[in-house]
Enzyme design. Structure first.
Site, PDB file in Angstrom:
ATOM      1  N   GLY A  65       0.828  -1.202   0.000  1.00 50.59           N
ATOM      2  CA  GLY A  65       0.000   0.000   0.000  1.00 50.59           C
ATOM      3  C   GLY A  65       0.859   1.247   0.000  1.00 50.59           C
ATOM      4  N   GLY A  67       1.188   5.024   1.674  1.00 44.16           N
ATOM      5  CA  GLY A  67       0.715   5.846   2.781  1.00 44.16           C
ATOM      6  C   GLY A  67       1.156   7.269   2.586  1.00 44.16           C
ATOM      7  NE  ARG A  68      -1.251  10.287   7.546  1.00 41.56           N
ATOM      8  CZ  ARG A  68      -1.448  10.447   8.832  1.00 41.56           C
ATOM      9  NH1 ARG A  68      -0.501  10.944   9.575  1.00 41.56           N
ATOM     10  NH2 ARG A  68      -2.582  10.111   9.375  1.00 41.56           N
ATOM     11  CG  ASP A 178       0.424   8.763  12.198  1.00 40.67           C
ATOM     12  OD1 ASP A 178      -0.728   9.211  12.365  1.00 40.67           O
ATOM     13  OD2 ASP A 178       0.826   8.344  11.105  1.00 40.67           O
ATOM     14  CG  ASP A 195       3.817   3.303  10.342  1.00 39.25           C
ATOM     15  OD1 ASP A 195       4.825   2.652  10.004  1.00 39.25           O
ATOM     16  OD2 ASP A 195       2.814   3.418   9.636  1.00 39.25           O
TER      17      ASP A 195
HETATM   18  P1  ADP Z   1      -1.338   3.810   6.868  1.00 39.22           P
HETATM   19  O1  ADP Z   1      -0.706   3.451   8.191  1.00 39.22           O
HETATM   20  O2  ADP Z   1      -1.946   5.177   6.904  1.00 39.22           O
HETATM   21  O3  ADP Z   1      -2.302   2.757   6.409  1.00 39.22           O
HETATM   22  P2  ADP Z   1       1.228   3.142   5.708  1.00 39.22           P
HETATM   23  O4  ADP Z   1       2.031   3.813   4.666  1.00 39.22           O
HETATM   24  O5  ADP Z   1       1.821   3.047   7.070  1.00 39.22           O
HETATM   25  O6  ADP Z   1      -0.170   3.908   5.775  1.00 39.22           O
HETATM   26  O7  ADP Z   1       0.884   1.696   5.232  1.00 39.22           O
HETATM   27  C1  ADP Z   1       0.559   1.386   3.892  1.00 39.22           C
HETATM   28  C2  ADP Z   1       0.017  -0.033   3.857  1.00 39.22           C
HETATM   29  O8  ADP Z   1       1.023  -0.968   4.277  1.00 39.22           O
HETATM   30  C3  ADP Z   1      -1.183  -0.262   4.771  1.00 39.22           C
HETATM   31  O9  ADP Z   1      -2.069  -1.132   4.141  1.00 39.22           O
HETATM   32  C4  ADP Z   1      -0.562  -0.932   5.983  1.00 39.22           C
HETATM   33  O10 ADP Z   1      -1.496  -1.761   6.636  1.00 39.22           O
HETATM   34  C5  ADP Z   1       0.560  -1.747   5.363  1.00 39.22           C
HETATM   35  N1  ADP Z   1       1.676  -1.941   6.308  1.00 39.22           N
HETATM   36  C6  ADP Z   1       2.395  -0.976   6.910  1.00 39.22           C
HETATM   37  N2  ADP Z   1       3.349  -1.499   7.712  1.00 39.22           N
HETATM   38  C7  ADP Z   1       3.220  -2.844   7.631  1.00 39.22           C
HETATM   39  C8  ADP Z   1       3.894  -3.972   8.239  1.00 39.22           C
HETATM   40  N3  ADP Z   1       4.912  -3.812   9.087  1.00 39.22           N
HETATM   41  N4  ADP Z   1       3.464  -5.216   7.924  1.00 39.22           N
HETATM   42  C9  ADP Z   1       2.432  -5.395   7.068  1.00 39.22           C
HETATM   43  N5  ADP Z   1       1.768  -4.398   6.461  1.00 39.22           N
HETATM   44  C10 ADP Z   1       2.140  -3.132   6.730  1.00 39.22           C
HETATM   45 MG    MG Z   2       1.073   2.954   8.911  1.00 32.94          MG
END
Ligand code: ADP
Ligand code: MG
Length: 346
Positions: A65, A67-68, A178, A195
């Site tokens: 995904g 994110g920000r 956050d 995060d």
């Molecule tokens: P947000 O926290 O706002 O969803 P992120 O950029 O942190 O945005 O995450 C992008 C995507 O990656 C989200 O779907 C999140 O659930 C997934 N993700 C983030 N960190 C992990 C991790 N350590 N393991 C599995 N999935 C993750």
């Molecule tokens: Mg996140």
């Protein structure tokens, strides 16, 4: 030995107070073995290299995904990992320095309920953080899943684990900044918080990229923001998170919102526009879960959501309060309407 080596060894000798003063006159064979051991460990500890992961060693797989702050990939590095790749402009020293500072803090985090930090790629243009891959569902998805009924003892258990992980971070003087249900994973009943501390890096990037002067508010962000943070948001493209008064107390406020989500199954101020949320929170209005019977559960919410930061509890207080909470008589029905209440100030 040449003079440089000699100098280094003398410095090492002078800081090694465990060595018997009588043995300090060297070289004896035993001593120099001892010294080279110290030199080795000094080399290892003084630089970040232990946490440096060469970008080439990473096998980047599917995009999970965006994110920000960039994109998150599934990948391989001695097993399954999550790789967060940051879009940091090559020529911005401030961003790079901020990235390195944040990363150096993650090394201090070892707790069951915190995602495992494995290392980082620190060489431009490949800035990335490698953590363990969370295989469960986020708390955001869990509370919204109608098939998943969270009873009170499960809710309290989840909240306790969050409070314990957060309490640990605060004891290490790390602010999350956050905390939200999307940054909390549930893996076979275990809470994993992700995060923490990344906000500083991410906001710098987001605002660095913006062209106009309007305030970009990511959807779903405001309900987690404490009033003192909300009121310092300004429409400027030039601000960094150091302009926002994040604190342990603002993390506790965010925890309050997560607690609300656990009880109600949705965010407060769900469908309202940003201006309206900002106005209400500024006035001291909070959304109260009218369908939750327990005074104790509502009490925790109102404690965490106090207007004055220093009136909010610490995470260590919250773990105790949660522990004493009676786990019966509490209901959660996501469809019941909510009403507004003024936050109880004392
Ligand atoms: P947000 O926290 O706002 O969803 P992120 O950029 O942190 O945005 O995450 C992008 C995507 O990656 C989200 O779907 C999140 O659930 C997934 N993700 C983030 N960190 C992990 C991790 N350590 N393991 C599995 N999935 C993750
Ligand atoms: Mg996140």
């Amino acid at each position: 030995a040449d003079s440089d080596t000699l100098k280094t060894l003398q410095q090492v000798d002078s800081i090694d107070s465990d060595v018997d003063p009588m043995e300090r006159s060297w070289p004896t064979r035993q001593n120099s073995k001892h010294l080279s051991h110290i030199l080795d460990s000094l080399k290892r500890s003084s630089v970040l290299s232990e946490w440096d992961i060469p970008y080439e060693e990473l096998e980047i797989q599917d995009l999970i995904g965006a994110g920000r702050f960039g994109r998150v990939f599934k990948g391989k590095w001695h097993g399954d990992v999550a790789i967060k790749v940051f879009n940091i402009e090559t020529d911005n020293d401030l961003q790079l320095a901020s990235f390195k500072t944040e990363v150096s803090m993650f090394r201090k985090t070892r707790h069951e309920n915190l995602v495992l930090f494995m290392g980082a790629c620190m060489k431009l243009p490949h800035l990335a953080i490698v953590t363990s891959l969370c295989k469960g569902k986020t708390l955001y998805d869990t509370v919204r899943d109608r098939r998943e009924t969270l009873n009170m003892s499960r809710i309290v258990n989840i909240a306790t684990q969050i409070a314990q992980g957060m309490g640990y971070l605060h004891a290490r003087e790390i602010l999350h900044k956050d905390l939200k249900s999307k940054n909390i994973f549930l893996e076979n009943g275990k809470v994993v918080i992700t995060d923490f501390g990344l906000f500083s890096v991410t906001k710098l990037i987001q605002y660095g990229e913006r062209k106009d002067d309007t305030l970009a508010i990511p959807p779903g962000w405001l309900p987690y923001l404490a009033p003192e943070v909300i009121t310092s948001l300004r429409a400027t493209s030039q601000y960094t998170d150091s302009d926002l008064p994040f604190s342990q107390a603002s993390d506790v406020y965010a925890f309050g919102t997560v607690w609300y989500e656990l009880l109600v199954g949705d965010l407060p101020f769900k469908t309202q526009p940003a201006e309206s949320i900002i106005w209400q929170v500024g006035k001291g209005l909070r959304q109260s879960p009218s369908n939750v019977q327990s005074r104790d559960a509502k009490d925790i919410l109102m404690q965490c959501w106090k207007t004055q930061p220093d009136k909010r509890p610490q995470f260590s207080d919250l773990t105790q309060t949660l522990d004493r909470l009676p786990r019966k008589r509490l209901t959660r029905s996501p469809s019941t309407p909510l009403h507004l209440s003024r936050s109880a100030e004392s």
